[in-house]
Design an enzyme around this catalytic site. Structure first.
Site, short mmCIF file in Angstrom:
data_model
loop_
_atom_site.label_atom_id
_atom_site.label_comp_id
_atom_site.label_asym_id
_atom_site.label_seq_id
_atom_site.Cartn_x
_atom_site.Cartn_y
_atom_site.Cartn_z
NE ARG A 30 9.82 1.92 0.60
CZ ARG A 30 9.57 0.79 1.25
NH1 ARG A 30 8.47 0.66 1.94
NH2 ARG A 30 10.42 -0.20 1.19
CB SER A 38 1.96 -12.64 -8.20
OG SER A 38 1.83 -11.45 -7.44
CB VAL A 45 -0.97 0.03 1.21
CG1 VAL A 45 -1.89 -1.16 1.19
CG2 VAL A 45 -0.22 0.11 2.52
#
Length: 176
Positions: A91, A116, A85
């Site tokens: 980043r 994933s 998040v």
């Protein structure tokens, strides 16, 4: 690292096995995906009692663990689960991209399928509405990643069968 099920066995007769590596960051939400994918894999009956689950601190730690698991030769597939998040500093997109790129590299280098459910929402806020929405969304994504895993393992088994001596695939390759 927490292992939440039995240790994987080195006995290859216990194959097929699947490893799940999940981040503990936002565990309450991520666990919804791991619970859903385990339930879907168990429904297939092929993986009943053959799912090993490891927890790591965050998404960034998943690829190394996935690689180490793939290198053991014990697993037919590895599934990664995390929620990355925006924590107020820009980043999260870099972390998510690094994790996904590394998981792809593990898959290609080790020839073990890696899936994933590492998700990066555009907007996530720590309030009940978002937490509830993403908890429900992770159930759906857990089920989807399990289905993708099962379908991929089936297609890889078909490819392996075509590569066996005497198979039609071998015959077509020699005569074609």
């Amino acid at each position: 690292m927490n292992q939440t099920s039995s240790h994987p066995s080195s006995d290859t007769t216990l194959r097929p096995r699947i490893a799940v590596v999940s981040a503990t960051w936002h565990r309450d939400i991520v666990a919804r995906a791991t619970d859903a994918l385990k339930a879907e894999l168990e429904r297939s009956r092929r993986f009943a009692g053959r799912i090993d689950h490891l927890e790591v601190p965050g998404a960034f730690e998943i690829p190394l663990h996935a690689k180490k698991l793939a290198q053991t030769g014990r697993y037919d597939a590895i599934i990664a689960c995390a929620l990355v998040v925006n924590g107020g500093i820009y980043r999260h997109e870099f972390v998510a991209a690094a994790v996904i790129d590394a998981l792809m590299r593990v898959q290609l280098d080790c020839e073990v399928p890696v899936f994933s459910a590492v998700l990066t929402p555009r907007d996530f806020h720590e309030h009940d509405e978002h937490r509830q929405f993403f908890a429900e969304h992770f159930v759906k994504k857990g089920t989807e990643v399990a289905r993708a895993c099962l379908d991929t393992l089936a297609s890889l088994a078909t490819l392996a069968e075509l590569d066996r001596p005497g198979s039609l695939g071998q015959l077509a390759a020699r005569t074609g």
